[in-house]
Motif scaffolding. Structure first.
Motif, PDB file in Angstrom:
ATOM      1  N   ASP A  83       1.055   6.535   2.542  1.00 46.13           N
ATOM      2  CA  ASP A  83       0.271   5.347   2.848  1.00 46.13           C
ATOM      3  C   ASP A  83      -1.050   5.749   3.499  1.00 46.13           C
ATOM      4  OD1 ASP A  83      -0.264   2.658   2.974  1.00 46.13           O
ATOM      5  OD2 ASP A  83       1.000   2.264   4.717  1.00 46.13           O
ATOM      6  N   GLY A  84      -2.115   5.063   3.103  1.00 51.21           N
ATOM      7  CA  GLY A  84      -3.430   5.367   3.645  1.00 51.21           C
ATOM      8  C   GLY A  84      -4.206   6.385   2.834  1.00 51.21           C
TER       9      GLY A  84
ATOM     10  N   THR B 263      -8.133   0.866  12.174  1.00 52.36           N
ATOM     11  CA  THR B 263      -9.311   1.606  11.742  1.00 52.36           C
ATOM     12  C   THR B 263      -8.998   2.716  10.751  1.00 52.36           C
ATOM     13  OG1 THR B 263      -9.112   3.234  13.525  1.00 52.36           O
ATOM     14  CG2 THR B 263     -10.363   1.211  14.000  1.00 52.36           C
ATOM     15  N   GLY B 264      -7.746   3.209  10.772  1.00 48.73           N
ATOM     16  CA  GLY B 264      -7.409   4.379   9.970  1.00 48.73           C
ATOM     17  C   GLY B 264      -7.722   5.683  10.668  1.00 48.73           C
TER      18      GLY B 264
ATOM     19  N   SER C 249       0.827  -1.206   0.000  1.00 48.09           N
ATOM     20  CA  SER C 249       0.000   0.000   0.000  1.00 48.09           C
ATOM     21  C   SER C 249       0.859   1.253   0.000  1.00 48.09           C
ATOM     22  CB  SER C 249      -0.957  -0.001   1.196  1.00 48.09           C
ATOM     23  OG  SER C 249      -0.254  -0.016   2.427  1.00 48.09           O
ATOM     24  N   SER C 250       1.944   1.259   0.785  1.00 52.96           N
ATOM     25  CA  SER C 250       2.793   2.455   0.847  1.00 52.96           C
ATOM     26  C   SER C 250       3.567   2.646  -0.445  1.00 52.96           C
ATOM     27  CB  SER C 250       3.740   2.374   2.038  1.00 52.96           C
ATOM     28  OG  SER C 250       4.616   1.268   1.926  1.00 52.96           O
ATOM     29  N   GLY C 251       4.067   1.554  -1.020  1.00 56.22           N
ATOM     30  CA  GLY C 251       4.806   1.664  -2.266  1.00 56.22           C
ATOM     31  C   GLY C 251       3.934   2.129  -3.414  1.00 56.22           C
TER      32      GLY C 251
ATOM     33  N   GLY D  19       6.907  -1.892   1.962  1.00 54.00           N
ATOM     34  CA  GLY D  19       7.285  -0.870   0.989  1.00 54.00           C
ATOM     35  C   GLY D  19       8.776  -0.663   0.851  1.00 54.00           C
ATOM     36  N   SER D  20       9.592  -1.506   1.516  1.00 59.16           N
ATOM     37  CA  SER D  20      11.027  -1.201   1.573  1.00 59.16           C
ATOM     38  C   SER D  20      11.715  -1.286   0.214  1.00 59.16           C
ATOM     39  CB  SER D  20      11.724  -2.113   2.583  1.00 59.16           C
ATOM     40  OG  SER D  20      11.614  -3.475   2.221  1.00 59.16           O
ATOM     41  N   PHE D  21      11.317  -2.207  -0.652  1.00 59.03           N
ATOM     42  CA  PHE D  21      11.929  -2.247  -1.980  1.00 59.03           C
ATOM     43  C   PHE D  21      11.559  -1.000  -2.784  1.00 59.03           C
ATOM     44  CE2 PHE D  21      12.763  -7.067  -2.857  1.00 59.03           C
ATOM     45  CZ  PHE D  21      13.550  -7.135  -1.721  1.00 59.03           C
TER      46      PHE D  21
END
Length: 269
Positions: A59-60, A118-119, A48-50, A228-230
């Motif tokens: 992200d989000g 929950t966000g 999701s972050s990538g 998301g590290s890559f």
């Protein structure tokens, strides 16, 4: 869902029972998915972050429709099973989470993850009851046609409560989750406690301080992902190249560029 897609989902689940952990990196677009598959990885998962970073967002900040379209495009780009990072299912209601799982199956995904966050900043985690109901609804929708990963997010929200994390994972197991995941765990003792407390494959997120793959294998971990590290490693390389060009006026980055170009030529055939 076609028989071939159903078979791919079952093949994905079987990969969690190998002699060593399933190494499941996280591509951020179709091209990175094809490249990673060409390097021999047997399954992939979206991040999701990538993905958000490819849109210039954090992200989000991605919608349900955007995440579903992205995950489906990644799945279509390669023959290996792909699991989607669907955050918290983009909804509170169990029925809406179930609807997303059915859409994922229709979109060619072999798996997906649903988290208990929950966000909302003021109340970051669902209570155990509602969180479990959401996983139960997702599992019912999956019906063996998609590998469901249930995530307990305590450690990503500064709630280092191992007992509660284990209780959540056990509840998610009983609700029908196929794989269990508590991102943020790095201690070997904590990881061992989680693995031995459940009867489902456990995924570990590779973070700074996470034991190496060989040690995770000894701990009984079934799957290792990178989040998301890559994607951010690629952005880090971009920053270094751009900074060199801007500040030094030199082209040392061309060596790394040549490596990437050669990998792309091999993969994109």
């Amino acid at each position: 869902m076609s028989d071939s897609s159903a078979a791919k989902a079952q093949r994905f689940l079987a990969l969690h029972s190998g002699d060593r952990p399933l190494l499941m990196p996280n591509p951020w677009d179709a091209g990175s998915a094809v490249l990673l598959a060409s390097l021999g990885f047997a399954a992939l998962a979206t991040t999701s972050s990538g993905f958000a970073a490819t849109l210039g967002r954090l992200d989000g900040q991605v919608s349900r429709e955007e995440a579903l379209a992205h995950a489906s495009a990644v799945a279509a780009a390669t023959d290996v099973p792909v699991s989607a990072d669907f955050e918290n299912g983009f909804a509170d209601a169990p029925g809406s989470v179930a609807s997303l799982v059915r859409a994922a199956i229709d979109g060619g995904l072999s798996g997906c993850s649903i988290e208990d966050a929950t966000g909302r900043d003021d109340d970051p985690l669902y209570e155990l009851g509602p969180a479990t109901e959401r996983i139960a609804a997702a599992a019912e929708a999956a019906q063996g046609r998609l590998v469901l990963t249930a995530r307990a997010e305590n450690y990503l929200y500064d709630r280092a409560d191992l007992a509660d994390t284990i209780a959540r994972l056990q509840a998610f197991q009983e609700a029908g989750a196929d794989v269990l995941f508590a991102p943020g765990l790095t201690s070997a003792a904590d990881i061992r406690a989680v693995v031995t407390s459940v009867d489902r494959p456990v995924n570990v997120l590779a973070l700074q301080g996470t034991p190496p793959v060989a040690e995770l294998a000894e701990l009984g971990v079934a799957r290792i992902s990178v989040g998301g590290s890559f994607a951010f490693a690629a952005l880090g390389a971009l920053v270094d190249a751009a900074t060199e060009l801007r500040d030094a006026g030199t082209y040392g980055y061309r060596a790394l560029s040549a490596k990437g170009s050669a990998a792309a030529r091999r993969a994109f055939t």
